[in-house]
Design a protein around this motif. Structure first.
Motif, PDB file in Angstrom:
ATOM      1  N   LEU A 272       9.587   6.975 116.855  1.00 53.90           N
ATOM      2  CA  LEU A 272       9.315   7.615 118.275  1.00 53.90           C
ATOM      3  C   LEU A 272       8.850   9.546 118.331  1.00 53.90           C
ATOM      4  O   LEU A 272       9.179   9.788 116.869  1.00 53.90           O
ATOM      5  N   TYR A 273       7.144   8.877 118.982  1.00 54.97           N
ATOM      6  CA  TYR A 273       6.347   9.858 119.019  1.00 54.97           C
ATOM      7  C   TYR A 273       6.367  10.800 120.464  1.00 54.97           C
ATOM      8  O   TYR A 273       6.343  10.280 121.370  1.00 54.97           O
ATOM      9  N   VAL A 274       6.261  12.406 120.488  1.00 52.92           N
ATOM     10  CA  VAL A 274       6.896  13.012 121.377  1.00 52.92           C
ATOM     11  C   VAL A 274       6.068  14.241 120.979  1.00 52.92           C
ATOM     12  O   VAL A 274       5.586  14.820 120.150  1.00 52.92           O
ATOM     13  N   GLN A 275       4.900  13.779 122.457  1.00 55.44           N
ATOM     14  CA  GLN A 275       3.911  14.560 122.231  1.00 55.44           C
ATOM     15  C   GLN A 275       3.405  16.219 122.717  1.00 55.44           C
ATOM     16  O   GLN A 275       3.706  15.818 124.317  1.00 55.44           O
ATOM     17  N   GLY A 276       3.323  16.953 121.930  1.00 56.87           N
ATOM     18  CA  GLY A 276       2.589  18.146 123.390  1.00 56.87           C
ATOM     19  C   GLY A 276       2.052  18.029 123.212  1.00 56.87           C
ATOM     20  O   GLY A 276       0.861  17.776 123.266  1.00 56.87           O
ATOM     21  N   TYR A 287       7.514  23.662 119.595  1.00 59.44           N
ATOM     22  CA  TYR A 287       8.014  22.928 118.766  1.00 59.44           C
ATOM     23  C   TYR A 287       8.401  22.445 117.204  1.00 59.44           C
ATOM     24  O   TYR A 287       9.761  21.976 116.824  1.00 59.44           O
ATOM     25  N   ALA A 288       7.652  23.492 116.674  1.00 59.24           N
ATOM     26  CA  ALA A 288       8.240  23.689 114.851  1.00 59.24           C
ATOM     27  C   ALA A 288       9.551  23.839 114.943  1.00 59.24           C
ATOM     28  O   ALA A 288      10.636  23.283 114.006  1.00 59.24           O
ATOM     29  N   PHE A 317       6.137  16.409 113.914  1.00 56.72           N
ATOM     30  CA  PHE A 317       5.348  16.201 113.494  1.00 56.72           C
ATOM     31  C   PHE A 317       3.730  16.830 114.518  1.00 56.72           C
ATOM     32  O   PHE A 317       3.408  16.082 115.380  1.00 56.72           O
ATOM     33  N   PRO A 318       2.567  17.609 113.964  1.00 55.57           N
ATOM     34  CA  PRO A 318       2.286  17.797 114.261  1.00 55.57           C
ATOM     35  C   PRO A 318       0.770  16.767 113.893  1.00 55.57           C
ATOM     36  O   PRO A 318       1.034  16.484 112.910  1.00 55.57           O
ATOM     37  N   GLN A 319      -0.056  16.819 115.539  1.00 56.41           N
ATOM     38  CA  GLN A 319      -1.644  16.143 114.459  1.00 56.41           C
ATOM     39  C   GLN A 319      -2.380  17.679 114.749  1.00 56.41           C
ATOM     40  O   GLN A 319      -2.635  17.617 115.943  1.00 56.41           O
ATOM     41  N   GLN A 320      -3.648  17.545 113.746  1.00 54.63           N
ATOM     42  CA  GLN A 320      -4.516  18.929 114.074  1.00 54.63           C
ATOM     43  C   GLN A 320      -3.542  20.054 114.426  1.00 54.63           C
ATOM     44  O   GLN A 320      -2.895  20.907 114.111  1.00 54.63           O
ATOM     45  N   THR A 321      -4.486  20.343 116.061  1.00 50.52           N
ATOM     46  CA  THR A 321      -3.540  21.502 116.060  1.00 50.52           C
ATOM     47  C   THR A 321      -2.529  21.219 117.105  1.00 50.52           C
ATOM     48  O   THR A 321      -1.756  21.969 117.940  1.00 50.52           O
ATOM     49  N   ALA A 326       8.916  14.086 116.150  1.00 51.67           N
ATOM     50  CA  ALA A 326       9.176  12.749 115.416  1.00 51.67           C
ATOM     51  C   ALA A 326      10.293  11.842 115.040  1.00 51.67           C
ATOM     52  O   ALA A 326      11.153  13.029 114.169  1.00 51.67           O
ATOM     53  N   PHE A 327      10.501  10.524 115.468  1.00 52.98           N
ATOM     54  CA  PHE A 327      11.997  10.083 115.000  1.00 52.98           C
ATOM     55  C   PHE A 327      11.763   8.927 114.202  1.00 52.98           C
ATOM     56  O   PHE A 327      11.502   8.356 114.999  1.00 52.98           O
ATOM     57  N   ILE A 328      12.308   8.758 113.336  1.00 50.55           N
ATOM     58  CA  ILE A 328      11.830   7.256 112.155  1.00 50.55           C
ATOM     59  C   ILE A 328      13.262   7.165 111.853  1.00 50.55           C
ATOM     60  O   ILE A 328      13.418   7.895 110.956  1.00 50.55           O
ATOM     61  N   VAL A 329      13.297   5.896 112.341  1.00 48.20           N
ATOM     62  CA  VAL A 329      14.759   5.371 111.372  1.00 48.20           C
ATOM     63  C   VAL A 329      14.273   3.853 111.051  1.00 48.20           C
ATOM     64  O   VAL A 329      14.047   3.689 111.543  1.00 48.20           O
TER      65      VAL A 329
END
Length: 469
Positions: A272-276, A287-288, A317-321, A326-329
């Motif tokens: 599950l990805y939550v995007q800023g 976020y960090a 789960f930063p991407q570039q800037t 992310a929640f991973i199971v």
């Protein structure tokens, strides 16, 4: 006694002298400076330089990016770049051992936008190694038999990546979806099938026709020596094209979207990805810190208490800037729906824990994160990697970690709670769910989004991002 024979001795010779053994160990670095500086800034040609004083050894690291827009934009060109770099690496094997013995190393890899050459070690004979690598690149020999081997090997690598663990495949699919342009293993395998030896030879001869060059010289070398290294590259590979930007990150619209993979694997998994929504230092800090705070309790609930999966993590789960979570199971039996439902109930229960967190506990999270961000590089390679990351995202103030740490120190609990409330409890930020083992109820398919019409994030140069929250 047997007669002593001298037969065959004439064919024994001493090995040629090793051309890479350094004899000059002078430290040449120019005056101390805090960050890299640009020595050459021409259209398509950049040279960055950093004199290393902290690790005072007669060593250097040199990065050479030979960028090619066509490699970024085409699966076929990417495959050709990989086969070409493999061909050169095999041909260079004759140099790699003597270079290694003399304390020098190099690596040549196809990247998502051309070829990347990195050299490191004792700097005295670095120019010599650079010349040899470049001239090898310029005159390749490729037999039909070798081509067959390299092609089969690349095919195996790509096919094996498709057999990774479910959560790793989900992360790969997620990243492939988020970036434009971007190609997955299936695209590359399809392109590879149609490629011949002649195509690789053709690629090799036309490689230098459309290059942009970005170089970074870091070490005990002077500015003049850095310029000389740039001249060696320029002589063989003159820049004739504009710099190739990083691939663009797509901005997901608010809402929840899902994509189910049908992998040949007995385990189920979710990512599950939550995007800023923007990349200011403040937002990245929020976020960090939230990711840091969620990490242990999520694991505790999902893994230890509910035993839902044997691979469990919650992480920034930063991407570039652009920040994100992310929640991973990954689980041997629980359905994606069950994993998601447990995650959602964890989220609503955690609100109370976050609300009643003591100032003291909150401070220890803040302290932990800023210590992590401000950790000094342990060696020159780590320092190079950190500066290079900032060069890549065009943050020429070279202070990503320091700036985010400074924001972390002033974050209030209310700010972190507000982010949790908005991003997680109210789902006010985009959520993207990848599943293996079945779709979940009531979430629209990711395929329902018109991907080509989505906005892209722009990389903002440092300092400009803070005005608009």
């Amino acid at each position: 006694a047997d007669a002593v024979t001298t037969e065959g001795l004439a064919s024994l010779t001493l090995p040629a002298p090793n051309p890479f053994i350094p004899t000059d160990f002078t430290l040449h670095a120019d005056s101390t400076q805090a960050t890299p500086e640009k020595l050459i800034s021409e259209p398509g040609r950049l040279l960055w330089y950093y004199p290393e004083h902290e690790f005072a050894m007669p060593k250097a690291r040199v990065m050479v990016q030979l960028q090619q827009a066509s490699v970024q934009n085409s699966a076929r060109q990417r495959v050709l770049a990989q086969l070409y770099s493999r061909t050169i690496n095999e041909a260079l094997n004759t140099y790699s051992y003597p270079a290694y013995l003399a304390g020098l190393n190099y690596s040549l890899n196809a990247s998502g936008r051309g070829l990347e050459l990195a050299l490191g070690g004792y700097q005295h004979k670095l120019p010599e190694l650079l010349k040899r690598v470049l001239s090898e690149m310029n005159s390749i020999n490729l037999s039909e038999e070798d081509f067959g081997r390299y092609k089969a090997s690349l095919q195996r690598t790509l096919e094996n990546q498709l057999k990774n663990k479910p959560f790793e495949r989900e992360l790969a699919v997620l990243k492939n979806w988020l970036y434009e342009p971007s190609f997955d293993q299936a695209d590359l395998l399809q392109a590879l099938a149609a490629v011949s030896r002649e195509d690789v030879m053709q690629y090799a001869t036309t490689f230098k026709n459309e290059l942009a060059v970005q170089m970074y010289v870091h070490g005990q070398l002077s500015k003049a020596q850095a310029q000389e290294l740039a001249a060696i590259v320029d002589a063989q590979y003159p820049a004739k094209a504009a710099q190739v930007a990083l691939p663009q990150l797509l901005q997901i619209p608010a809402g929840q979207y899902q994509k189910n993979l049908t992998l040949d694997h007995q385990d189920t998994a979710i990512v599950l990805y939550v995007q800023g929504q923007e990349g200011s230092d403040r937002n990245r800090a929020r976020y960090a810190l939230l990711g840091q705070i969620l990490s242990a309790p999520y694991y505790q609930t999902m893994r230890t208490e509910q035993q839902l999966g044997y691979i469990v993590f919650a992480t920034p789960f930063p991407q570039q800037t652009i920040p994100g979570l992310a929640f991973i199971v990954q689980s041997p039996e629980a359905s994606p729906q069950a994993i998601l439902d447990s995650s959602l109930s964890f989220f609503s229960n955690f609100e109370q824990q976050l609300g009643s967190m003591s100032e003291e506990e909150f401070n220890s999270y803040r302290q932990g994160l800023s210590t992590l961000l401000l950790e000094k590089p342990k060696n020159m390679a780590e320092k190079v990697a950190r500066f290079w990351r900032d060069i890549e995202v065009q943050r020429y103030s070279f202070d990503t970690n320091e700036a985010i740490a400074a924001e972390v120190k002033t974050l209030s609990q209310d700010e972190v709670r507000a982010l949790y409330q908005n991003a997680i409890l109210e789902r006010g930020k985009p959520w993207l769910l990848l599943t293996q083992g079945g779709a979940v109820q009531d979430w629209p398919a990711l395929g329902s989004l018109q991907r080509e019409q989505l906005s892209r994030f722009t990389l903002q140069p440092a300092g400009l991002a803070d005005s608009a929250q």
